[in-house]
Design a protein around this motif. Structure first.
Motif, short mmCIF file in Angstrom:
data_model
loop_
_atom_site.label_atom_id
_atom_site.label_comp_id
_atom_site.label_asym_id
_atom_site.label_seq_id
_atom_site.Cartn_x
_atom_site.Cartn_y
_atom_site.Cartn_z
N ALA A 4 0.84 -1.20 0.00
CA ALA A 4 0.00 0.00 0.00
C ALA A 4 0.87 1.24 0.00
O ALA A 4 1.94 1.27 0.61
N LYS A 5 0.41 2.28 -0.68
CA LYS A 5 1.15 3.54 -0.71
C LYS A 5 0.21 4.70 -0.99
O LYS A 5 -0.60 4.65 -1.91
N GLY A 6 0.31 5.75 -0.19
CA GLY A 6 -0.43 6.99 -0.44
C GLY A 6 -1.92 6.81 -0.63
O GLY A 6 -2.56 5.93 -0.06
N LYS A 7 -2.50 7.66 -1.46
CA LYS A 7 -3.90 7.58 -1.80
C LYS A 7 -4.05 6.77 -3.07
O LYS A 7 -3.51 7.12 -4.12
N ILE A 8 -4.79 5.67 -2.99
CA ILE A 8 -4.85 4.70 -4.08
C ILE A 8 -6.28 4.59 -4.61
O ILE A 8 -7.24 4.59 -3.85
#
Length: 284
Positions: free
Chosen positions: A256-260
């Motif tokens: 997961a990373k940032g706004k996805i």
């Protein structure tokens, strides 16, 4: 039988056979004396194109295909083996009841908005039709088609006016097109990984064949969504089919990373082909 009678008989048979050879048939045309308002459903290929052959007495003389591109309908016509188009007539409507019929109950091609006569026959042609006439929640449309063709020997043929069904793919969360595939997308964050569960069910009356599923992951950077990952959950080679009423769950996980934003693109290749788009958007 006298020689003259035999010659006349052979000549009649040759004339009758040649007449059969000139009888046009567009693949999927309605049976004789059947209403042409019974729409034909063409298979959808992996590129979103529906295509049919233009057949004369068992010989393919051309192809007709259509697809959606940049919110417009593209219709493409190709002639084969020196067969050319002398006339192309078509109309596109949101509902099948909007087409006008003639006194015999057939499609009234005189009422079609596009009616092109070619002074010099052409081997190919394409047209773009805006889809702004469709309602905001429409998921299908109908295109009616009539063709006249001529070959190098001056032989002329024409097709039966026929209606074809097309579908619209909308990115609006969850869409059930043609009542075949429905689904939901569940996303959960655990230990730095995003877990994705996609549930599919066949709610139609026909088997969904050769289902493909691909997840698209977009990350937001400075207010712009950029694709950074693709995960193919199932492909043609997996031969995933769902009979009516059957369901399945497909899962995947990625860091997961940032706004996805996650989009699940599901396709089924058969006579009731559909594409279901489920969108998930969240912060990680």
């Amino acid at each position: 039988m006298s020689k003259i009678g035999l010659v006349l008989t052979i000549a009649i048979l040759i004339f009758a056979a040649s007449g059969c050879l000139l009888t046009p048939r567009l693949t999927g045309e309605p049976a004789e004396n059947a209403l042409s308002l019974e729409p034909q459903i063409l298979p959808l290929d992996t590129f979103g194109v529906r295509r049919t052959e233009i057949v004369v007495a068992g010989v393919c003389v051309g192809t007709f295909s259509f697809w959606i591109e940049n919110d417009s309908l593209i219709l493409s016509f190709e002639g084969l083996d020196e067969w050319m188009f002398s006339r192309i007539v078509f109309e596109t409507k949101e509902t099948i009841g909007e087409f006008k019929l003639d006194d015999s109950g057939k499609l009234d091609i005189a009422s079609f908005s596009t009616n092109v006569h070619f002074e010099n026959v052409v081997n190919s042609a394409s047209y773009e039709v805006g889809l702004d006439f469709l309602g905001g929640f429409s998921t299908s449309f109908f295109s009616a088609l009539y063709l006249e063709m001529r070959n190098a020997d001056g032989i002329e043929v024409s097709t039966v006016p026929t209606v074809y069904l097309g579908t619209i793919f909308r990115d609006s969360g969850q869409i059930d097109l043609n009542a075949v595939l429905a689904g939901s997308l569940h996303v959960e964050l655990r230990n730095g990984l995003a877990y994705y569960d996609l549930f599919l069910i066949n709610e139609g009356n026909t088997e969904a064949l050769l289902i493909t599923v691909e997840l698209f992951f977009d990350i937001e950077e400075e207010g712009t969504w950029l694709e950074y990952e693709r995960v193919k959950l199932v492909s043609f080679e997996d031969e995933l089919n769902l009979v009516p009423g059957a369901s399945t769950k497909l899962s995947a996980e990625i860091p997961a990373k940032g706004k996805i934003r996650v989009t699940a693109d599901i396709s089924s290749i058969n006579c009731d082909s559909v594409r279901l788009v489920c969108v998930y958007e969240g912060d990680f």
